[in-house]
Design a protein around this motif. Structure first.
Motif, PDB file in Angstrom:
ATOM      1  N   ARG A  63     -16.426   0.472   5.094  1.00  0.00           N
ATOM      2  CA  ARG A  63     -15.118   0.159   5.676  1.00  0.00           C
ATOM      3  C   ARG A  63     -15.082   0.507   7.161  1.00  0.00           C
ATOM      4  O   ARG A  63     -14.587  -0.272   7.968  1.00  0.00           O
ATOM      5  CB  ARG A  63     -14.015   0.905   4.928  1.00  0.00           C
ATOM      6  N   ARG A  64     -15.608   1.653   7.530  1.00  0.00           N
ATOM      7  CA  ARG A  64     -15.567   2.105   8.930  1.00  0.00           C
ATOM      8  C   ARG A  64     -16.371   1.186   9.843  1.00  0.00           C
ATOM      9  O   ARG A  64     -15.962   0.893  10.960  1.00  0.00           O
ATOM     10  CB  ARG A  64     -16.083   3.534   9.021  1.00  0.00           C
ATOM     11  N   TRP A  65     -17.553   0.759   9.377  1.00  0.00           N
ATOM     12  CA  TRP A  65     -18.432  -0.082  10.189  1.00  0.00           C
ATOM     13  C   TRP A  65     -18.207  -1.571   9.939  1.00  0.00           C
ATOM     14  O   TRP A  65     -18.964  -2.411  10.418  1.00  0.00           O
ATOM     15  CB  TRP A  65     -19.892   0.264   9.929  1.00  0.00           C
ATOM     16  N   ASN A  66     -17.198  -1.884   9.131  1.00  0.00           N
ATOM     17  CA  ASN A  66     -16.888  -3.268   8.789  1.00  0.00           C
ATOM     18  C   ASN A  66     -18.117  -3.976   8.200  1.00  0.00           C
ATOM     19  O   ASN A  66     -18.463  -5.089   8.597  1.00  0.00           O
ATOM     20  CB  ASN A  66     -16.334  -4.016  10.013  1.00  0.00           C
ATOM     21  N   GLN A  67     -18.777  -3.299   7.274  1.00  0.00           N
ATOM     22  CA  GLN A  67     -19.966  -3.849   6.622  1.00  0.00           C
ATOM     23  C   GLN A  67     -19.722  -4.079   5.136  1.00  0.00           C
ATOM     24  O   GLN A  67     -20.649  -4.009   4.326  1.00  0.00           O
ATOM     25  CB  GLN A  67     -21.162  -2.915   6.820  1.00  0.00           C
ATOM     26  N   THR A  68     -18.481  -4.346   4.789  1.00  0.00           N
ATOM     27  CA  THR A  68     -18.199  -4.648   3.392  1.00  0.00           C
ATOM     28  C   THR A  68     -18.768  -6.027   3.057  1.00  0.00           C
ATOM     29  O   THR A  68     -18.839  -6.903   3.918  1.00  0.00           O
ATOM     30  CB  THR A  68     -16.678  -4.626   3.111  1.00  0.00           C
ATOM     31  N   SER A  69     -19.189  -6.186   1.824  1.00  0.00           N
ATOM     32  CA  SER A  69     -19.739  -7.469   1.385  1.00  0.00           C
ATOM     33  C   SER A  69     -19.453  -7.653  -0.094  1.00  0.00           C
ATOM     34  O   SER A  69     -19.200  -6.679  -0.815  1.00  0.00           O
ATOM     35  CB  SER A  69     -21.254  -7.519   1.623  1.00  0.00           C
ATOM     36  N   ALA A  70     -19.517  -8.876  -0.541  1.00  0.00           N
ATOM     37  CA  ALA A  70     -19.317  -9.167  -1.963  1.00  0.00           C
ATOM     38  C   ALA A  70     -20.405  -8.488  -2.785  1.00  0.00           C
ATOM     39  O   ALA A  70     -20.138  -7.949  -3.867  1.00  0.00           O
ATOM     40  CB  ALA A  70     -19.318 -10.676  -2.201  1.00  0.00           C
ATOM     41  N   PHE A  71     -21.628  -8.488  -2.260  1.00  0.00           N
ATOM     42  CA  PHE A  71     -22.724  -7.841  -2.986  1.00  0.00           C
ATOM     43  C   PHE A  71     -22.494  -6.337  -3.089  1.00  0.00           C
ATOM     44  O   PHE A  71     -22.690  -5.746  -4.146  1.00  0.00           O
ATOM     45  CB  PHE A  71     -24.072  -8.127  -2.312  1.00  0.00           C
ATOM     46  N   GLY A  72     -22.078  -5.714  -2.008  1.00  0.00           N
ATOM     47  CA  GLY A  72     -21.785  -4.283  -2.027  1.00  0.00           C
ATOM     48  C   GLY A  72     -20.652  -3.955  -2.984  1.00  0.00           C
ATOM     49  O   GLY A  72     -20.707  -2.965  -3.713  1.00  0.00           O
ATOM     50  N   ALA A  73     -19.623  -4.802  -2.992  1.00  0.00           N
ATOM     51  CA  ALA A  73     -18.492  -4.602  -3.903  1.00  0.00           C
ATOM     52  C   ALA A  73     -18.922  -4.745  -5.356  1.00  0.00           C
ATOM     53  O   ALA A  73     -18.353  -4.099  -6.244  1.00  0.00           O
ATOM     54  CB  ALA A  73     -17.385  -5.600  -3.582  1.00  0.00           C
ATOM     55  N   PHE A  74     -19.936  -5.565  -5.607  1.00  0.00           N
ATOM     56  CA  PHE A  74     -20.480  -5.703  -6.959  1.00  0.00           C
ATOM     57  C   PHE A  74     -21.375  -4.514  -7.312  1.00  0.00           C
ATOM     58  O   PHE A  74     -21.261  -3.923  -8.390  1.00  0.00           O
ATOM     59  CB  PHE A  74     -21.283  -7.005  -7.062  1.00  0.00           C
ATOM     60  N   LEU A  75     -22.280  -4.157  -6.403  1.00  0.00           N
ATOM     61  CA  LEU A  75     -23.304  -3.146  -6.693  1.00  0.00           C
ATOM     62  C   LEU A  75     -22.738  -1.737  -6.817  1.00  0.00           C
ATOM     63  O   LEU A  75     -23.195  -0.958  -7.658  1.00  0.00           O
ATOM     64  CB  LEU A  75     -24.391  -3.186  -5.619  1.00  0.00           C
ATOM     65  N   ASP A  76     -21.750  -1.386  -6.012  1.00  0.00           N
ATOM     66  CA  ASP A  76     -21.217  -0.024  -6.007  1.00  0.00           C
ATOM     67  C   ASP A  76     -20.694   0.416  -7.371  1.00  0.00           C
ATOM     68  O   ASP A  76     -21.103   1.460  -7.873  1.00  0.00           O
ATOM     69  CB  ASP A  76     -20.145   0.116  -4.927  1.00  0.00           C
TER      70      ASP A  76
END
Length: 189
Positions: free
Chosen positions: A59-72
């Motif tokens: 969120r801080r570095w604006n590096q959110t992604s659909a893949f990250g939202a799935f993998l986390d």
């Protein structure tokens, strides 16, 4: 597949699961004086911190992604389920509690996937109940892995109380998510 520091931290959390599990397959002679339990608890704590850190950094570095939202959440569920199975094998957690927590994780994951498929994922967005449940689990599990007193405080007792709290919050949050999703489920049935 994007690769950035937040996603790398999530992959690190997944990679730590075999480490934590593998510790409990070491010969007893290698695990004297609670060494194994201490390392497993520390590894779980590090993994739990990366859970918070990867989301914060994304969120801080604006590096959110659909893949990250799935993998986390997949990494979180794998980590918690693996730890619960270890604790179940060590007879440090009741089988009903492990079943409730693991069953809820599977149920809510399936519900979220289905809701996303029909375009209604906002109705099962993360709620404070789920966050409290996760916090209770993330404190209870290392206490139950460590199992030794710390500064006169029984981690065994703290862990057992918090895992019961987590199980109660697990059922409560599952009911909450199912209630929120029910209108969509009813309309599509």
């Amino acid at each position: 597949m994007p690769l950035n520091i937040p996603i790398a931290l999530t992959w690190l959390r997944i990679a730590m699961i075999p480490l934590i599990v593998g510790l409990f397959y070491l010969p007893d002679a290698w695990t004297a004086s609670g060494w194994r339990d201490c390392v497993a608890a520390i590894a779980f704590i590090v993994a739990a911190v990366t859970d918070w850190l990867d989301g914060w950094l994304a969120r801080r570095w604006n590096q959110t992604s659909a893949f990250g939202a799935f993998l986390d959440p997949v990494a979180d569920k794998l980590m918690v389920c693996a730890a619960l199975l270890i604790l179940l094998n060590l007879d440090r957690v009741d089988s009903l509690i492990a079943l409730v927590i693991i069953g809820r994780e599977i149920t809510i994951s399936a519900l979220r996937e289905w809701m996303a498929k029909i375009g209604a994922s906002s109705s099962v967005a993360v709620h404070w109940l789920g966050k409290f449940k996760t916090a209770a689990q993330m404190v209870a599990i290392p206490c139950l892995l460590y199992w030794q007193p710390v500064a006169g405080v029984s981690t065994r007792l703290v862990g057992q109380v918090l895992i019961v709290v987590a199980a109660i919050l697990t059922v409560w949050s599952m009911c909450y998510y199912l209630k929120k999703a029910w209108p969509e489920i009813r309309d599509r049935a």
